[in-house]
Motif scaffolding. Structure first.
Motif, PDB file in Angstrom:
ATOM      1  N   LYS A 144      32.297  47.212  36.731  1.00 44.22           N
ATOM      2  CA  LYS A 144      32.751  48.027  35.849  1.00 44.22           C
ATOM      3  C   LYS A 144      33.356  49.164  36.503  1.00 44.22           C
ATOM      4  O   LYS A 144      34.438  49.593  36.333  1.00 44.22           O
ATOM      5  CB  LYS A 144      32.118  48.387  34.676  1.00 44.22           C
ATOM      6  N   LEU A 145      32.415  49.586  37.471  1.00 48.37           N
ATOM      7  CA  LEU A 145      32.744  51.072  38.082  1.00 48.37           C
ATOM      8  C   LEU A 145      33.884  50.848  39.015  1.00 48.37           C
ATOM      9  O   LEU A 145      34.820  51.630  38.994  1.00 48.37           O
ATOM     10  CB  LEU A 145      31.499  51.472  39.073  1.00 48.37           C
ATOM     11  N   LEU A 146      33.924  49.815  39.822  1.00 50.94           N
ATOM     12  CA  LEU A 146      35.084  49.406  40.794  1.00 50.94           C
ATOM     13  C   LEU A 146      36.539  49.366  39.836  1.00 50.94           C
ATOM     14  O   LEU A 146      37.481  49.684  40.294  1.00 50.94           O
ATOM     15  CB  LEU A 146      34.777  48.169  41.362  1.00 50.94           C
ATOM     16  N   THR A 147      36.250  48.622  38.552  1.00 48.50           N
ATOM     17  CA  THR A 147      37.468  48.519  37.976  1.00 48.50           C
ATOM     18  C   THR A 147      38.121  49.751  37.433  1.00 48.50           C
ATOM     19  O   THR A 147      39.337  50.086  37.452  1.00 48.50           O
ATOM     20  CB  THR A 147      37.238  47.618  36.606  1.00 48.50           C
ATOM     21  N   ASP A 148      36.998  50.562  37.109  1.00 45.30           N
ATOM     22  CA  ASP A 148      37.540  52.103  36.545  1.00 45.30           C
ATOM     23  C   ASP A 148      37.980  52.955  37.685  1.00 45.30           C
ATOM     24  O   ASP A 148      38.910  53.472  37.534  1.00 45.30           O
ATOM     25  CB  ASP A 148      36.184  52.913  36.064  1.00 45.30           C
ATOM     26  N   LEU A 149      37.591  52.611  38.726  1.00 49.63           N
ATOM     27  CA  LEU A 149      38.263  53.330  39.959  1.00 49.63           C
ATOM     28  C   LEU A 149      39.392  53.199  40.253  1.00 49.63           C
ATOM     29  O   LEU A 149      40.241  53.595  40.791  1.00 49.63           O
ATOM     30  CB  LEU A 149      37.282  53.428  41.272  1.00 49.63           C
ATOM     31  N   VAL A 150      39.614  51.721  40.334  1.00 43.95           N
ATOM     32  CA  VAL A 150      41.195  51.145  40.524  1.00 43.95           C
ATOM     33  C   VAL A 150      41.994  51.761  39.406  1.00 43.95           C
ATOM     34  O   VAL A 150      43.357  51.684  39.815  1.00 43.95           O
ATOM     35  CB  VAL A 150      41.113  49.568  40.668  1.00 43.95           C
ATOM     36  N   GLU A 157      26.885  41.745  46.572  1.00 45.05           N
ATOM     37  CA  GLU A 157      27.897  40.711  46.371  1.00 45.05           C
ATOM     38  C   GLU A 157      28.703  40.935  45.344  1.00 45.05           C
ATOM     39  O   GLU A 157      30.004  40.448  45.516  1.00 45.05           O
ATOM     40  CB  GLU A 157      26.798  39.420  45.665  1.00 45.05           C
ATOM     41  N   ALA A 158      28.377  41.811  44.332  1.00 47.98           N
ATOM     42  CA  ALA A 158      29.511  42.187  42.998  1.00 47.98           C
ATOM     43  C   ALA A 158      30.921  42.987  43.949  1.00 47.98           C
ATOM     44  O   ALA A 158      31.885  42.712  43.644  1.00 47.98           O
ATOM     45  CB  ALA A 158      28.986  42.972  42.099  1.00 47.98           C
ATOM     46  N   TYR A 159      30.504  43.776  45.022  1.00 45.36           N
ATOM     47  CA  TYR A 159      31.408  44.480  45.499  1.00 45.36           C
ATOM     48  C   TYR A 159      32.278  43.538  46.313  1.00 45.36           C
ATOM     49  O   TYR A 159      33.341  43.664  46.592  1.00 45.36           O
ATOM     50  CB  TYR A 159      30.644  45.653  46.440  1.00 45.36           C
ATOM     51  N   ASP A 160      31.803  42.868  47.204  1.00 50.89           N
ATOM     52  CA  ASP A 160      32.443  41.671  47.985  1.00 50.89           C
ATOM     53  C   ASP A 160      33.336  41.113  47.228  1.00 50.89           C
ATOM     54  O   ASP A 160      34.423  40.647  47.686  1.00 50.89           O
ATOM     55  CB  ASP A 160      31.446  41.138  49.001  1.00 50.89           C
ATOM     56  N   ALA A 161      32.781  40.354  46.062  1.00 44.45           N
ATOM     57  CA  ALA A 161      33.725  39.752  45.204  1.00 44.45           C
ATOM     58  C   ALA A 161      34.872  40.331  44.646  1.00 44.45           C
ATOM     59  O   ALA A 161      35.816  39.815  44.592  1.00 44.45           O
ATOM     60  CB  ALA A 161      32.812  38.998  44.186  1.00 44.45           C
ATOM     61  N   PHE A 162      34.473  41.503  44.342  1.00 43.47           N
ATOM     62  CA  PHE A 162      35.718  42.371  43.690  1.00 43.47           C
ATOM     63  C   PHE A 162      36.554  42.676  44.759  1.00 43.47           C
ATOM     64  O   PHE A 162      37.986  42.532  44.247  1.00 43.47           O
ATOM     65  CB  PHE A 162      35.111  43.510  42.852  1.00 43.47           C
ATOM     66  N   VAL A 163      36.252  43.360  45.860  1.00 44.45           N
ATOM     67  CA  VAL A 163      37.440  43.458  46.789  1.00 44.45           C
ATOM     68  C   VAL A 163      38.262  42.649  47.249  1.00 44.45           C
ATOM     69  O   VAL A 163      39.411  42.258  47.504  1.00 44.45           O
ATOM     70  CB  VAL A 163      36.963  44.471  47.809  1.00 44.45           C
ATOM     71  N   ALA A 164      37.646  41.299  47.353  1.00 49.79           N
ATOM     72  CA  ALA A 164      38.269  39.994  47.624  1.00 49.79           C
ATOM     73  C   ALA A 164      39.316  39.561  46.375  1.00 49.79           C
ATOM     74  O   ALA A 164      40.532  39.453  47.032  1.00 49.79           O
ATOM     75  CB  ALA A 164      37.364  38.878  48.065  1.00 49.79           C
ATOM     76  N   HIS A 220      40.804  41.510  44.516  1.00 42.57           N
ATOM     77  CA  HIS A 220      42.040  42.423  44.090  1.00 42.57           C
ATOM     78  C   HIS A 220      42.409  42.609  45.663  1.00 42.57           C
ATOM     79  O   HIS A 220      43.277  43.675  45.612  1.00 42.57           O
ATOM     80  CB  HIS A 220      41.221  43.514  43.483  1.00 42.57           C
ATOM     81  N   ASP A 221      42.155  41.861  46.552  1.00 45.75           N
ATOM     82  CA  ASP A 221      42.923  42.175  47.935  1.00 45.75           C
ATOM     83  C   ASP A 221      42.843  43.584  48.322  1.00 45.75           C
ATOM     84  O   ASP A 221      43.628  44.435  48.846  1.00 45.75           O
ATOM     85  CB  ASP A 221      44.246  41.802  47.699  1.00 45.75           C
ATOM     86  N   LEU A 222      41.507  44.303  48.445  1.00 43.49           N
ATOM     87  CA  LEU A 222      41.119  45.440  48.736  1.00 43.49           C
ATOM     88  C   LEU A 222      40.433  45.357  49.954  1.00 43.49           C
ATOM     89  O   LEU A 222      39.469  44.531  50.500  1.00 43.49           O
ATOM     90  CB  LEU A 222      40.219  46.157  47.634  1.00 43.49           C
ATOM     91  N   PRO A 223      40.443  46.256  50.794  1.00 46.86           N
ATOM     92  CA  PRO A 223      39.555  46.349  52.046  1.00 46.86           C
ATOM     93  C   PRO A 223      38.019  46.592  51.754  1.00 46.86           C
ATOM     94  O   PRO A 223      37.728  47.264  50.842  1.00 46.86           O
ATOM     95  CB  PRO A 223      40.259  47.611  52.944  1.00 46.86           C
ATOM     96  N   SER A 224      37.248  45.932  52.554  1.00 44.28           N
ATOM     97  CA  SER A 224      35.857  45.842  52.446  1.00 44.28           C
ATOM     98  C   SER A 224      35.415  47.341  53.182  1.00 44.28           C
ATOM     99  O   SER A 224      35.695  47.275  54.460  1.00 44.28           O
ATOM    100  CB  SER A 224      35.176  44.847  52.983  1.00 44.28           C
TER     101      SER A 224
END
Length: 280
Positions: A115-121, A145-152, A154-158
């Motif tokens: 949710k946090l990453l979605t909001d920042l995007v 794990e949630a961060y890694d899955a999200f950036v993958a 959404h094609d974002l850098p890790s």
């Protein structure tokens, strides 16, 4: 009605200048609920996981407490087994993936991270750094794990860096991530102490917050609020968390817990001065 005493081991890091407010509110909520139900609360500050285990063993051997509140479980954590062997029930302040406690108050760390990453995007950020807590903690693992899955997805850098919950580690992590060829436009810190250390390092590097990089802390505290600029945080309801822990412990003492699981709402960002939209 059976009365009892609730034991709450408290790592000294909880009571740092950065984190004191959050944990004070949790303990206050727990005490208010427990005392209203006729119970007492015993809290003892410890310096290391080994010291906390020793305190738990002593409490059990001396029959000092009737139920213990556990938090921040690690892989192969010995505390639940020690309490079960001693016949002392426990309430878990943990994650929705966890079970096995007599009662539990649970947070969805994966869901909150996504949710946090979605909001920042949605705020325009495409390079989001994550300064993690200690890797041995289970909730750190689930946030990773949630961060890694999200950036993958959404094609974002890790852009991850592990810290140890201290301000110094937040400072080092911020410096390392901002030294990348494509540095993050937002940094998320897994606790408030690391966020305060990271904010100081960003200023020391001559960068502007939030003009050059936005900062978000997982926890709130007075230090976050008086930082310049004030740090954006996740709006965890600390007092409510404490009240729920008190309710769960009281239910265990009354024999009515029956595997009680109280799940906290996913927190929203409290967007203070350290968070800005990316428009370019």
């Amino acid at each position: 009605m059976r009365t009892g005493r609730i034991g709450v081991p408290a790592p000294r890091s909880m009571w740092s200048a950065g984190s004191e407010q959050f944990h004070t509110l949790v303990l206050r909520g727990l005490e208010e609920t427990a005392i209203a139900a006729g119970h007492g609360v015993l809290s003892e500050v410890v310096d290391t996981p080994q010291a906390e285990l020793a305190v738990i063993r002593r409490w059990a051997e001396e029959h000092r407490v009737d139920v213990v509140v556990l938090k921040d479980l690690r892989r192969d954590d010995p505390r639940p087994a020690v309490l079960r062997a001693a016949g002392v029930p426990f309430v878990l302040a943990g994650d929705v993936r966890q079970s096995g406690a007599d009662a539990a108050v649970l947070t969805d760390n994966s869901g909150a991270t996504r949710k946090l990453l979605t909001d920042l995007v949605a705020w325009g950020h495409r390079r989001i750094g994550h300064v993690e807590g200690p890797g041995g903690l289970l909730h750190t693992q689930w946030r990773q794990e949630a961060y890694d899955a999200f950036v993958a997805e959404h094609d974002l850098p890790s852009l991850r860096h592990e810290g140890d919950y201290s301000a110094e580690s937040g400072s080092r992590a911020a410096a390392a991530l901002l030294d990348r060829d494509q540095p993050p436009t937002a940094l998320v810190f897994d606790n408030d102490a690391m966020a305060i250390g990271g904010a100081a390092r960003v200023r020391g590097l001559g960068l502007d917050v939030p003009g050059d990089v936005s900062l978000v802390s997982w926890d709130d505290s007075l230090a976050c609020q008086v930082c310049e600029p004030p740090l954006a945080v996740l709006g965890h309801r600390a007092h409510q968390l404490g009240m729920d822990l008190g309710r769960a412990a009281a239910a265990v003492l009354a024999g009515t817990a029956d595997g009680m699981r109280l799940v906290q709402e996913l927190p929203d960002i409290t967007p203070r001065g350290s968070l800005a939209r990316v428009t370019a």
